[in-house]
Write a protein that holds these residues in place. Structure first.
Motif, PDB file in Angstrom:
ATOM      1  N   CYS A 158       0.833  -1.209   0.000  1.00 33.34           N
ATOM      2  CA  CYS A 158       0.000   0.000   0.000  1.00 33.34           C
ATOM      3  C   CYS A 158       0.866   1.258   0.000  1.00 33.34           C
ATOM      4  CB  CYS A 158      -0.914  -0.028   1.213  1.00 33.34           C
ATOM      5  SG  CYS A 158      -1.899   1.458   1.388  1.00 33.34           S
ATOM      6  N   ILE A 159       0.482   2.237  -0.816  1.00 29.99           N
ATOM      7  CA  ILE A 159       1.209   3.512  -0.841  1.00 29.99           C
ATOM      8  C   ILE A 159       0.412   4.621  -0.163  1.00 29.99           C
ATOM      9  CG2 ILE A 159       2.528   2.913  -2.922  1.00 29.99           C
ATOM     10  CD1 ILE A 159       0.519   4.812  -4.435  1.00 29.99           C
ATOM     11  N   CYS A 161      -2.526   6.029  -0.667  1.00 29.46           N
ATOM     12  CA  CYS A 161      -3.170   7.077  -1.456  1.00 29.46           C
ATOM     13  C   CYS A 161      -4.570   7.376  -0.933  1.00 29.46           C
ATOM     14  CB  CYS A 161      -3.230   6.667  -2.926  1.00 29.46           C
ATOM     15  SG  CYS A 161      -4.370   5.313  -3.257  1.00 29.46           S
ATOM     16  N   THR A 162      -5.160   6.436  -0.223  1.00 29.56           N
ATOM     17  CA  THR A 162      -6.509   6.502   0.384  1.00 29.56           C
ATOM     18  C   THR A 162      -7.649   6.580  -0.634  1.00 29.56           C
ATOM     19  OG1 THR A 162      -6.691   8.919   0.698  1.00 29.56           O
ATOM     20  CG2 THR A 162      -5.592   7.632   2.449  1.00 29.56           C
ATOM     21  N   CYS A 164      -9.135   4.067  -1.829  1.00 24.13           N
ATOM     22  CA  CYS A 164     -10.099   3.041  -1.404  1.00 24.13           C
ATOM     23  C   CYS A 164     -10.946   3.530  -0.237  1.00 24.13           C
ATOM     24  CB  CYS A 164      -9.360   1.754  -1.038  1.00 24.13           C
ATOM     25  SG  CYS A 164      -8.049   1.991   0.190  1.00 24.13           S
ATOM     26  N   CYS A 208      -7.177   1.000  -6.711  1.00 26.96           N
ATOM     27  CA  CYS A 208      -5.849   0.871  -6.097  1.00 26.96           C
ATOM     28  C   CYS A 208      -4.778   0.952  -7.193  1.00 26.96           C
ATOM     29  CB  CYS A 208      -5.742  -0.459  -5.354  1.00 26.96           C
ATOM     30  SG  CYS A 208      -4.173  -0.652  -4.487  1.00 26.96           S
ATOM     31  N   VAL A 210      -1.679   0.423  -7.076  1.00 29.77           N
ATOM     32  CA  VAL A 210      -0.632  -0.602  -6.940  1.00 29.77           C
ATOM     33  C   VAL A 210      -1.322  -1.939  -6.654  1.00 29.77           C
ATOM     34  CG1 VAL A 210       1.098   1.063  -6.211  1.00 29.77           C
ATOM     35  CG2 VAL A 210      -0.362  -0.012  -4.500  1.00 29.77           C
ATOM     36  N   ALA A 212      -1.970  -3.455  -3.873  1.00 35.35           N
ATOM     37  CA  ALA A 212      -2.297  -3.671  -2.457  1.00 35.35           C
ATOM     38  C   ALA A 212      -3.642  -4.363  -2.277  1.00 35.35           C
ATOM     39  CB  ALA A 212      -2.279  -2.336  -1.721  1.00 35.35           C
TER      40      ALA A 212
HETATM   41  S1  SF4 Z   1      -6.031   2.286  -2.886  1.00 32.72           S
HETATM   42 FE1  SF4 Z   1      -4.354   0.794  -2.616  1.00 32.72          FE
HETATM   43  S2  SF4 Z   1      -2.489   2.026  -2.389  1.00 32.72           S
HETATM   44 FE2  SF4 Z   1      -4.231   3.414  -2.094  1.00 32.72          FE
HETATM   45  S3  SF4 Z   1      -4.533   3.441   0.141  1.00 32.72           S
HETATM   46 FE3  SF4 Z   1      -5.906   1.857  -0.683  1.00 32.72          FE
HETATM   47  S4  SF4 Z   1      -4.742  -0.033  -0.557  1.00 32.72           S
HETATM   48 FE4  SF4 Z   1      -3.271   1.624  -0.321  1.00 32.72          FE
END
Ligand code: SF4
Length: 544
Positions: A158-159, A161-162, A164, A208, A210, A212
């Protein structure tokens, strides 16, 4: 017109448009890299990947004054005279530092990551990162957290980015996801006892950037570079969401939302997302069959269907129906308008007085709307509107499945041709009984149903990704699509059968049928030209 200057090139924007620098730069063909920004979510400007240089041109003197620091492109609106610089040394250096910081905390597990090949961290690192790592690689925990029944979180990847988290708060309105802890220790998580389990949950995997968030339905099934994609339309309900069907060797592996501002914006529901498995169900009807002449059917001791070659179906089916007499046809709302139009033409060529009606319309609950504006329709078929319009062309507008049942029950039919193609069970024994005494019953469906016991002819149907044509959704929006995968060996799509029964030469061509339909009916006139991938609004075109 307001003008924005992107890397020295002037681009015009609409007077009323509210664009940020990322969107304005796209107009000039420049992609500003970004992770946390998404057009369907609120702006947080947290990832810092979209930092750029901006300034303002004085309309009187033409002199440009630049902001003395980098600003986030996602959070900076443009107006007339805004200057955007996306390729300066300062911008490049900033991007490289952001990539370096992200990769210190990101495992390089691309060989086992589902996202490899479509990962923004990979892509941006190649485009904007640096070749050498200046920090030591530290051990990763490889923790996997089951955040919901369909989704796994690979915590290290996870980076933050929020995207999600914001999706569950702003679009689904369910708020299951949150950020726990602070700083270098922050992580995505769910509240204990409240898993990520809502009807739009799968969209967080698409969001997402990436690997994650992993979709359990797709996890480790295919490397994404093996997948081919076709612009399709979801057949799960009358919303008709635009999708991409991703497939390999005639097998569907996943469905993804296809951006369409007129229909579904960026999202699809989970029912549609996972609503392709029936295509590969081993219990599908895979061959055309006919019960031997003189054999009774409908009493539970019916003779087995004898396989019939398609060339013989084309002639034998017509002969049987002509011999039976008064014909009744149920035109399924799973068919495309092209198929429905040809089917009605076939029926009227067999019996000029054929009773045509809309097939069964499956309804499950009511429409369900979400805070982000997305609506799942209770009507579980994609083309009721389109079939109704086709029936109107043949003077059968407004006729429903119940009208057809009443017509058969009143003894006005000698033969019935029921088209279906529903992905789930749709009829019951009592309804099937209505057709028990008919001399000829043709059932065209994906799976056996109670109707099978009474059928003279059994014909296979195809699923959404195996057909081509046009569906018209509940809001009169028409979308044309191509076939994504071939149906199982031995199955003719409905359109191919009707095309041949009409005596047309060559391969079935839905585009030719659509053009013909548009020329012959004002209701379909807007379908005549080249269809944009996002479809056309038939009501708007008709009023114009
Ligand atoms: S969308 Fe992916 S990278 Fe971004 S906060 Fe959620 S889990 Fe992490």
């Amino acid at each position: 017109m307001p003008t924005v200057i992107v890397d020295g090139h002037e681009v015009e924007i609409g007077a009323d448009e509210r664009l940020n620098c990322i969107e304005a730069a796209r107009r000039a063909g420049k992609e500003i890299p970004h992770y946390c920004w998404h057009p369907g979510l609120s702006v947080v400007a947290s990832c810092r990947m979209c930092l750029i240089e901006t300034g303002q041109r004085d309309p009187a003197t033409g002199k440009v004054s630049m902001v003395p620091k980098l600003v986030p492109g996602c959070q900076t609106p443009v107006r007339d005279g805004t200057v955007i610089v996306t390729e300066s040394e300062a911008v490049k250096e900033s991007r490289a530092r952001v990539e370096e910081a992200l990769l210190i905390d990101h495992p390089i597990d691309c060989p086992i990551c589902d996202k490899a090949g479509e990962c923004l961290l990979q892509d941006y690192h190649f485009d904007h990162g640096q070749a050498e790592r200046r920090a030591d690689i530290h051990a990763f925990t490889s923790r996997k957290r089951e955040v919901g029944p369909t989704i796994s979180l690979f915590v290290d990847r996870c980076i933050m980015c929020t995207r999600c988290v914001r999706f569950t708060r702003e679009v689904s309105g369910t708020g299951e996801l949150m950020v726990t802890s602070r700083g270098a220790k922050e992580e995505i998580d769910v509240f204990p006892g409240f898993p990520l389990d809502n009807k739009l949950a799968g969209n967080v995997v698409d969001l997402c950037p990436v690997g994650a968030l992993g979709d359990k339905d797709f996890l480790y099934q295919q490397r994404v570079w093996f997948l081919k994609r076709e612009a399709n339309v979801c057949g799960g309900c009358s919303a008709g969401c635009s999708i991409h069907t991703e497939h390999n060797q005639d097998t569907v592996y996943r469905l993804k939302p296809r951006e369409n501002p007129h229909v579904n914006t960026w999202w699809i529901c989970d029912e549609g997302r996972y609503g392709w498995h029936h295509l590969h169900d081993s219990s599908r009807i895979l061959a055309a069959g006919r019960r031997p002449t003189g054999h009774s059917h409908g009493n539970g001791n019916a003779a087995a269907f004898q396989p019939v070659e398609w060339a013989d179906v084309v002639t034998g089916l017509r002969a049987d129906l002509e011999q039976a007499g008064r014909l009744t046809v149920a035109v399924s709302p799973m068919l495309t308008v092209e198929e429905a139009w040809m089917l009605c033409g076939v029926a009227r060529s067999i019996d000029p007085e054929a009773f045509l009606a809309l097939g069964h319309v499956p309804i499950r609950g009511g429409d369900e709307s979400f805070p982000g504006g997305f609506t799942i329709r209770g009507e579980k078929c994609p083309n009721r509107k389109g079939v109704e319009e086709v029936l109107a062309v043949f003077g059968a507008g407004g006729r429903t499945w119940n009208d057809l049942l009443a017509h058969v029950a009143s003894g006005h039919a000698d033969a019935a041709w029921i088209t279906a193609g529903y992905p789930a069970a749709w009829t019951d024994e009592a309804t099937a009984e209505a057709f028990a005494g008919l001399p000829c019953l043709v059932v065209q469906d994906l799976f056996d149903s109670p109707l099978t016991a009474h059928a003279t002819w059994q014909l296979p149907a195809v699923g959404f990704a195996e057909r081509a044509g046009t569906w018209i959704n509940v809001a009169h929006h028409a979308q044309s699509f191509r076939q994504a995968i071939r149906p199982p060996a031995g199955v003719w799509p409905e359109g191919r059968l009707y095309w041949n029964m009409l005596g047309r030469r060559g391969l079935y061509d839905p585009v030719a049928v659509r053009r013909q339909l548009a020329e012959s009916s004002p209701a379909f006139a807007a379908l005549g030209g080249d269809m944009p991938e996002t479809g056309v609004d038939l009501r708007v075109r008709q009023l114009a």
